[in-house]
Scaffold this motif. Structure first.
Motif, PDB file in Angstrom:
ATOM      1  N   VAL A   4      12.973  71.728 -21.368  1.00  0.00           N
ATOM      2  CA  VAL A   4      12.592  70.443 -21.959  1.00  0.00           C
ATOM      3  C   VAL A   4      13.895  69.711 -22.241  1.00  0.00           C
ATOM      4  O   VAL A   4      14.747  70.210 -22.976  1.00  0.00           O
ATOM      5  CB  VAL A   4      11.785  70.620 -23.254  1.00  0.00           C
ATOM      6  CG1 VAL A   4      11.495  69.265 -23.895  1.00  0.00           C
ATOM      7  CG2 VAL A   4      10.484  71.367 -22.983  1.00  0.00           C
ATOM      8  N   SER A   5      14.078  68.538 -21.648  1.00  0.00           N
ATOM      9  CA  SER A   5      15.370  67.853 -21.711  1.00  0.00           C
ATOM     10  C   SER A   5      15.225  66.427 -22.209  1.00  0.00           C
ATOM     11  O   SER A   5      14.143  65.847 -22.175  1.00  0.00           O
ATOM     12  CB  SER A   5      16.037  67.836 -20.330  1.00  0.00           C
ATOM     13  OG  SER A   5      15.211  67.157 -19.391  1.00  0.00           O
ATOM     14  N   GLY A   6      16.352  65.860 -22.662  1.00  0.00           N
ATOM     15  CA  GLY A   6      16.374  64.486 -23.136  1.00  0.00           C
ATOM     16  C   GLY A   6      16.323  64.404 -24.645  1.00  0.00           C
ATOM     17  O   GLY A   6      16.060  65.394 -25.335  1.00  0.00           O
ATOM     18  N   THR A   7      16.576  63.209 -25.158  1.00  0.00           N
ATOM     19  CA  THR A   7      16.541  62.938 -26.593  1.00  0.00           C
ATOM     20  C   THR A   7      15.590  61.782 -26.853  1.00  0.00           C
ATOM     21  O   THR A   7      15.700  60.728 -26.209  1.00  0.00           O
ATOM     22  CB  THR A   7      17.939  62.571 -27.126  1.00  0.00           C
ATOM     23  OG1 THR A   7      18.839  63.656 -26.857  1.00  0.00           O
ATOM     24  CG2 THR A   7      17.907  62.298 -28.625  1.00  0.00           C
ATOM     25  N   ALA A   8      14.659  61.983 -27.760  1.00  0.00           N
ATOM     26  CA  ALA A   8      13.663  60.941 -28.039  1.00  0.00           C
ATOM     27  C   ALA A   8      14.330  59.677 -28.558  1.00  0.00           C
ATOM     28  O   ALA A   8      15.140  59.724 -29.486  1.00  0.00           O
ATOM     29  CB  ALA A   8      12.654  61.459 -29.053  1.00  0.00           C
ATOM     30  N   GLN A   9      13.994  58.554 -27.948  1.00  0.00           N
ATOM     31  CA  GLN A   9      14.551  57.258 -28.324  1.00  0.00           C
ATOM     32  C   GLN A   9      13.421  56.247 -28.506  1.00  0.00           C
ATOM     33  O   GLN A   9      12.418  56.293 -27.786  1.00  0.00           O
ATOM     34  CB  GLN A   9      15.521  56.741 -27.247  1.00  0.00           C
ATOM     35  CG  GLN A   9      16.693  57.653 -26.964  1.00  0.00           C
ATOM     36  CD  GLN A   9      17.663  57.736 -28.123  1.00  0.00           C
ATOM     37  OE1 GLN A   9      17.710  56.835 -28.966  1.00  0.00           O
ATOM     38  NE2 GLN A   9      18.453  58.802 -28.184  1.00  0.00           N
ATOM     39  N   LEU A  10      13.607  55.334 -29.456  1.00  0.00           N
ATOM     40  CA  LEU A  10      12.622  54.283 -29.682  1.00  0.00           C
ATOM     41  C   LEU A  10      12.610  53.334 -28.491  1.00  0.00           C
ATOM     42  O   LEU A  10      13.624  52.706 -28.168  1.00  0.00           O
ATOM     43  CB  LEU A  10      12.953  53.518 -30.961  1.00  0.00           C
ATOM     44  CG  LEU A  10      11.975  52.413 -31.364  1.00  0.00           C
ATOM     45  CD1 LEU A  10      10.626  53.003 -31.757  1.00  0.00           C
ATOM     46  CD2 LEU A  10      12.549  51.592 -32.524  1.00  0.00           C
ATOM     47  N   THR A  11      11.447  53.223 -27.828  1.00  0.00           N
ATOM     48  CA  THR A  11      11.333  52.366 -26.645  1.00  0.00           C
ATOM     49  C   THR A  11      10.402  51.181 -26.855  1.00  0.00           C
ATOM     50  O   THR A  11      10.468  50.211 -26.107  1.00  0.00           O
ATOM     51  CB  THR A  11      10.834  53.177 -25.436  1.00  0.00           C
ATOM     52  OG1 THR A  11       9.580  53.783 -25.761  1.00  0.00           O
ATOM     53  CG2 THR A  11      11.837  54.254 -25.059  1.00  0.00           C
ATOM     54  N   HIS A  12       9.492  51.254 -27.839  1.00  0.00           N
ATOM     55  CA  HIS A  12       8.592  50.140 -28.125  1.00  0.00           C
ATOM     56  C   HIS A  12       8.474  49.941 -29.637  1.00  0.00           C
ATOM     57  O   HIS A  12       8.313  50.910 -30.384  1.00  0.00           O
ATOM     58  CB  HIS A  12       7.191  50.392 -27.556  1.00  0.00           C
ATOM     59  CG  HIS A  12       7.133  50.412 -26.066  1.00  0.00           C
ATOM     60  ND1 HIS A  12       7.336  49.285 -25.300  1.00  0.00           N
ATOM     61  CD2 HIS A  12       6.887  51.428 -25.193  1.00  0.00           C
ATOM     62  CE1 HIS A  12       7.226  49.605 -24.018  1.00  0.00           C
ATOM     63  NE2 HIS A  12       6.960  50.893 -23.932  1.00  0.00           N
TER      64      HIS A  12
END
Length: 290
Positions: A67-75
């Motif tokens: 599981v990869s990536g960092t949660a970012q605010l997109t909306h």
């Protein structure tokens, strides 16, 4: 035992005359409601990171994939639902009509739901609005007695410049709906439960399912405009994967199933008794439909 279930996504499809359902499985989205009290507007980013750290641990252990990536605010947008006050004629026929406004731009979505994908597919959601997108999707959720509960949503989303207050604001975008149901253009529409929501969505975390990646979404709904220490009213985690040719492998569908079950096991986060987002809106003021 996990049973293979077929469902599909249709984008930009215009319905003309009599339609025969011929479903392809091109998209699957798995959704779980969360304990909203574990989030706060002040600490929202770190709360989401804490959630995703726990999700990463259980999913990677369950499927032996990254599981990869960092949660970012997109909306960050405003959401309202519309229906007829005192009768809720849209809800009564399994429709929902929603407006989202982000950065001053409005889009509206008309959606029909059914546990039967054929019934959902036959609804005419064609739009006369340029750039409108139509899809038939399967949402996989849970119930108190079932780890996998399927609901099929047929919807169209279109750009909007109208102020929503009458049924003709739906008919202007969706002539097939207007023709099929015959509601008067002058029928008044009101904001359901007089509820305006601030919707904040975090993305950019992916599950490696092998042939495909699935992307997570963490959706938080605040009543009105959130301020310091405000707790969201609704919190949801979901992940989606898709294949336009509907050519999934056994490993992909099994890994998605196992990932979903592993997240269900996060009892400190998951609220199996929470209402879905649309149900929350309609139940916020039960007298709205009476």
């Amino acid at each position: 035992m996990f049973r293979k279930v077929s469902f599909f996504l249709v984008v930009g499809f215009t319905f003309i005359g009599s339609v025969q359902a011929n479903p392809d499985v091109t998209s699957r989205e798995y959704k779980l409601m969360l304990d909203a009290s574990l989030f706060s507007y002040t600490t929202e980013y770190s709360d989401v990171q804490d959630l995703m750290a726990d999700v990463k641990t259980v999913v990677e252990a369950a499927i032996n994939r990254n599981v990869s990536g960092t949660a970012q605010l997109t909306h960050d947008r405003q959401v309202e639902f519309f229906d007829t006050q005192g009768s809720c004629v849209l809800n009564n026929i399994n429709y929902a009509f929603r407006e989202r406004i982000e950065s001053g731009q409005s889009e509206v979505t008309l959606k029909f739901r059914s546990p039967d994908r054929y019934i959902s597919d036959f609804e005419d959601l064609s739009s006369s609005t340029s750039g409108a997108e139509t899809k038939l999707e399967a949402d996989v959720g849970v119930s108190t007695d079932n780890n996998f509960k399927f609901q099929y949503g047929h919807s169209t989303t279109a750009g909007n410049s109208r102020t929503i207050n009458r049924m003709d604001d739906i008919h202007a975008h969706f002539p097939g709906f207007a023709s099929n149901y015959g509601f008067s253009d002058s029928t008044s529409l009101s904001v359901v439960s007089n509820l305006t929501l601030s919707e904040r969505v975090y993305k950019n975390v992916f599950i490696d399912l092998g042939q495909f990646d699935a992307e997570f979404s963490i959706t938080l709904w605040y009543i009105g405009s959130p301020s310091q220490n405000t707790t969201p009213a609704v919190a949801e985690i979901s992940f989606k994967y898709a294949d336009s040719s509907a050519n999934y492998t056994k490993k992909v569908v099994n890994r998605a199933r196992d990932a979903f079950i592993s997240i269900q096991g996060l009892s400190q986060w998951v609220d199996t008794n929470a209402q879905t987002k649309t149900r929350f809106v309609y139940q916020y003021d039960p007298s709205f439909c009476q």
